[in-house]
Design a protein around this motif. Structure first.
Motif, PDB file in Angstrom:
ATOM      1  N   LEU A 292       6.397   7.079  -0.498  1.00 60.56           N
ATOM      2  CA  LEU A 292       6.881   5.785  -0.969  1.00 60.56           C
ATOM      3  C   LEU A 292       7.379   5.894  -2.406  1.00 60.56           C
ATOM      4  O   LEU A 292       8.456   5.380  -2.748  1.00 60.56           O
ATOM      5  N   ALA A 293       6.610   6.584  -3.251  1.00 60.57           N
ATOM      6  CA  ALA A 293       7.001   6.743  -4.646  1.00 60.57           C
ATOM      7  C   ALA A 293       8.282   7.559  -4.771  1.00 60.57           C
ATOM      8  O   ALA A 293       9.147   7.268  -5.608  1.00 60.57           O
ATOM      9  N   ALA A 294       8.422   8.592  -3.925  1.00 61.46           N
ATOM     10  CA  ALA A 294       9.618   9.433  -3.976  1.00 61.46           C
ATOM     11  C   ALA A 294      10.862   8.686  -3.515  1.00 61.46           C
ATOM     12  O   ALA A 294      11.989   9.034  -3.898  1.00 61.46           O
TER      13      ALA A 294
ATOM     14  N   HIS B 121      -3.461   6.119   4.850  1.00 62.17           N
ATOM     15  CA  HIS B 121      -3.170   6.105   6.293  1.00 62.17           C
ATOM     16  C   HIS B 121      -2.557   4.766   6.696  1.00 62.17           C
ATOM     17  O   HIS B 121      -1.593   4.723   7.477  1.00 62.17           O
ATOM     18  N   GLN B 122      -3.094   3.664   6.170  1.00 66.13           N
ATOM     19  CA  GLN B 122      -2.554   2.346   6.493  1.00 66.13           C
ATOM     20  C   GLN B 122      -1.142   2.169   5.942  1.00 66.13           C
ATOM     21  O   GLN B 122      -0.281   1.585   6.594  1.00 66.13           O
ATOM     22  N   MET B 123      -0.893   2.684   4.745  1.00 67.46           N
ATOM     23  CA  MET B 123       0.465   2.617   4.200  1.00 67.46           C
ATOM     24  C   MET B 123       1.425   3.419   5.061  1.00 67.46           C
ATOM     25  O   MET B 123       2.585   3.025   5.259  1.00 67.46           O
ATOM     26  N   GLY B 124       0.963   4.526   5.619  1.00 64.86           N
ATOM     27  CA  GLY B 124       1.799   5.292   6.529  1.00 64.86           C
ATOM     28  C   GLY B 124       2.207   4.480   7.748  1.00 64.86           C
ATOM     29  O   GLY B 124       3.349   4.563   8.217  1.00 64.86           O
ATOM     30  N   ARG B 125       1.283   3.690   8.264  1.00 68.58           N
ATOM     31  CA  ARG B 125       1.594   2.817   9.399  1.00 68.58           C
ATOM     32  C   ARG B 125       2.660   1.785   9.009  1.00 68.58           C
ATOM     33  O   ARG B 125       3.567   1.486   9.791  1.00 68.58           O
ATOM     34  N   ILE B 126       2.546   1.243   7.796  1.00 63.82           N
ATOM     35  CA  ILE B 126       3.520   0.244   7.336  1.00 63.82           C
ATOM     36  C   ILE B 126       4.896   0.868   7.187  1.00 63.82           C
ATOM     37  O   ILE B 126       5.911   0.311   7.632  1.00 63.82           O
ATOM     38  N   ILE B 127       4.956   2.040   6.561  1.00 64.45           N
ATOM     39  CA  ILE B 127       6.243   2.717   6.366  1.00 64.45           C
ATOM     40  C   ILE B 127       6.896   3.018   7.718  1.00 64.45           C
ATOM     41  O   ILE B 127       8.109   2.808   7.912  1.00 64.45           O
ATOM     42  N   SER B 128       6.099   3.495   8.680  1.00 65.72           N
ATOM     43  CA  SER B 128       6.645   3.795  10.009  1.00 65.72           C
ATOM     44  C   SER B 128       7.174   2.539  10.678  1.00 65.72           C
ATOM     45  O   SER B 128       8.253   2.552  11.297  1.00 65.72           O
ATOM     46  N   PHE B 129       6.440   1.426  10.562  1.00 65.29           N
ATOM     47  CA  PHE B 129       6.892   0.167  11.147  1.00 65.29           C
ATOM     48  C   PHE B 129       8.221  -0.266  10.540  1.00 65.29           C
ATOM     49  O   PHE B 129       9.158  -0.637  11.265  1.00 65.29           O
ATOM     50  N   LEU B 130       8.325  -0.222   9.222  1.00 61.52           N
ATOM     51  CA  LEU B 130       9.567  -0.642   8.574  1.00 61.52           C
ATOM     52  C   LEU B 130      10.724   0.259   8.976  1.00 61.52           C
ATOM     53  O   LEU B 130      11.848  -0.220   9.205  1.00 61.52           O
TER      54      LEU B 130
ATOM     55  N   THR C 157      13.855  -4.630   2.888  1.00 64.01           N
ATOM     56  CA  THR C 157      12.540  -5.093   2.437  1.00 64.01           C
ATOM     57  C   THR C 157      12.142  -4.422   1.134  1.00 64.01           C
ATOM     58  O   THR C 157      12.047  -3.185   1.055  1.00 64.01           O
ATOM     59  N   LEU C 158      11.942  -5.231   0.111  1.00 62.99           N
ATOM     60  CA  LEU C 158      11.401  -4.757  -1.157  1.00 62.99           C
ATOM     61  C   LEU C 158       9.897  -4.565  -0.985  1.00 62.99           C
ATOM     62  O   LEU C 158       9.171  -5.513  -0.682  1.00 62.99           O
ATOM     63  N   VAL C 159       9.431  -3.343  -1.149  1.00 63.75           N
ATOM     64  CA  VAL C 159       8.006  -3.037  -1.075  1.00 63.75           C
ATOM     65  C   VAL C 159       7.499  -2.819  -2.497  1.00 63.75           C
ATOM     66  O   VAL C 159       8.061  -2.000  -3.243  1.00 63.75           O
ATOM     67  N   ILE C 160       6.467  -3.548  -2.860  1.00 63.05           N
ATOM     68  CA  ILE C 160       5.826  -3.381  -4.161  1.00 63.05           C
ATOM     69  C   ILE C 160       4.358  -3.065  -3.928  1.00 63.05           C
ATOM     70  O   ILE C 160       3.682  -3.782  -3.171  1.00 63.05           O
ATOM     71  N   PHE C 161       3.880  -2.010  -4.547  1.00 62.95           N
ATOM     72  CA  PHE C 161       2.459  -1.667  -4.460  1.00 62.95           C
ATOM     73  C   PHE C 161       1.872  -1.561  -5.857  1.00 62.95           C
ATOM     74  O   PHE C 161       2.456  -0.928  -6.752  1.00 62.95           O
TER      75      PHE C 161
END
Length: 470
Positions: free
Chosen positions: A57-59, A258-267, A276-280
């Motif tokens: 995500l950062a990259a 692991h949960q962020m990986g699920r979110i990235i895959s869904f998007l 979608t702007l993702v902010i963490f």
């Protein structure tokens, strides 16, 4: 005043609707972790922790290098994030207070602009209720639907409420996987985004870990204390405890990865990634034995320095690492700008969107942070908070200065370039007196600009307010 009128007036304030056309507005997924310090990532300096999905995500976006909590405690800083204002301005100066109804919050602005708004997870801005159902109306601050609870950290059994107040989940002994709160919360956020994929939507996902208890799910209880290397500023007497606690802490971090990986895959799979702007970010860090301290609430780096990652393909250049100084109060004006929504005059924070869009970064010479705002100067020390009294900190690109109890005595002055672990206090060194005084003057200017009553104690927000709709 009816509910719709109250939300609209509170959201728009003095702002206008001269903003980006609806078709140009991105969706927003705002993800908040609790107590995750900036170093505890694969891309951070705690090298042992494994976070490949956050690294990705950062990259793919902007990974801020100098982001700080405006007030590194749960309730105060969550209010800073939601309002773009400092604790001494909102009265949210300690945990378990209720955010005053007159504060303008960014979800109200999104909802008034036609966004579907949804909240998932821990809230901690509605008084003392534990878990605490947050009812529909003004107390949700612009979130049309709400799946969560006010406060508490119970990760391995059902906890919280659905939108109407029914239990968020029930125990199921036949489930293939043991219950884990962040997994359910991630499911709920994904379900909301799937239902509103035609947009625009604004979803706020608030995970409880890696806040204590440091007990990760079995699937991520993978770190042994012996493999942990505490930071250089952890005293020898604290290293054993720090290693044990960090083993569980890093397991929680990896479980959220692991949960962020699920979110990235869904998007990615739904085609929503590009719109979608993702902010963490996190509400504060974890000291984990640094300087002999634990948890948060102090101005030391491990407590104050937080992660901040923003991704919006096509607009935010991939792989950028802004070094612009930022704090939690800057998030509201920045995300409103990135989504083409009106500036709010209520905000004390700054719009830093240019720092991530590849434009000329705004000149930010200093940021100010505060802590223990309502404490008396002679407040008793404790194991988790050995430093007494309220504090204010000014951070510049190179230096960091902290005062306690008044503006007369500089307690800490560090050269962050030469001493990133803050182990050599320069406050009493004559050769740094001039530089120290420059920073002290800047801190006084911050107080004047923001109406900070320090060293006097501000009035805290009341625990309860009359319902403005009733």
């Amino acid at each position: 005043m009816d509910r719709r009128s109250f939300l609209a007036s509170a959201a728009l304030g003095a702002g206008s609707l001269a903003q980006a056309a609806p078709a140009e507005r991105p969706n927003l997924l705002f993800v908040l972790a609790d107590q995750w310090r900036s170093s505890a990532f694969g891309f951070g300096s705690d090298a042992v922790v494994r976070t490949p999905h956050f690294d990705r995500l950062a990259a793919q976006g902007a990974n801020w290098k100098r982001a700080y909590a405006s007030n590194p405690v749960c309730t105060p800083n969550r209010a800073c994030i939601l309002t773009g204002r400092y604790s001494h301005q909102t009265g949210m100066i300690r945990n378990d207070l209720q955010l005053p109804p007159g504060e303008t919050c960014w979800p109200q602005v999104f909802r008034s602009a036609g966004y579907a708004t949804h909240y998932v997870g821990k809230w901690h801005m509605d008084g003392t209720g534990k878990p605490g159902f947050v009812p529909p109306g003004w107390r949700r601050r612009g979130f049309e639907t709400f799946e969560g609870f006010n406060r508490g950290h119970v990760y391995h059994r059902p906890w919280g409420f659905g939108d109407s107040g029914a239990p968020l989940a029930v125990s199921d002994e036949t489930a293939s996987e043991p219950y884990y709160e962040p997994a359910l919360q991630t499911d709920l956020a994904i379900d909301f985004m799937r239902r509103h994929g035609d947009g625009p939507f604004a979803c706020y996902l608030s995970w409880g870990p890696p806040h204590t208890p440091f007990r990760p799910p079995r699937s991520h209880d993978l770190y042994e204390p012996g493999e942990i290397v505490p930071r250089a500023n952890v005293p020898a007497a604290h290293r054993k405890r720090a290693m044990k606690e960090l083993a569980g802490y890093y397991g929680l971090c990896e479980s959220l990865d692991h949960q962020m990986g699920r979110i990235i895959s869904f998007l990615d799979e739904t085609g929503l990634a590009g719109s979608t702007l993702v902010i963490f970010t996190s509400d504060h860090g974890e000291l984990a034995g640094s300087h002999g301290m634990y948890r948060k609430g102090q101005p030391e780096d491990e407590s104050l320095h937080v992660p901040l990652v923003m991704r919006l393909p096509g607009r935010i250049p991939a792989g950028s690492e802004p070094r612009t100084l930022a704090t939690s109060v800057d998030l509201m004006p920045t995300l409103l700008s990135l989504c083409g929504l009106p500036e709010q005059q209520s905000c004390s924070g700054r719009d830093l969107s240019a720092a991530v869009l590849g434009h000329e970064a705004p000149a930010v010479e200093s940021v100010c942070c505060e802590g223990k705002v309502g404490n008396s100067p002679d407040a008793p020390a404790s194991d988790n908070s050995p430093h007494q009294g309220p504090w204010r900190t000014i951070v510049t690109q190179r230096y960091k200065l902290t005062v306690r109890s008044d503006f007369a005595t500089v307690r800490n002055f560090f050269d962050l370039q030469e001493d990133p672990h803050e182990m050599r206090n320069l406050a009493g060194h004559a050769e740094f007196r001039s530089e120290r005084d420059v920073h002290l003057d800047e801190l006084r200017r911050w107080a004047a600009r923001t109406g900070d009553p320090f060293p006097s104690r501000p009035v805290p927000a009341k625990a309860l307010y009359p319902d403005p709709e009733g």
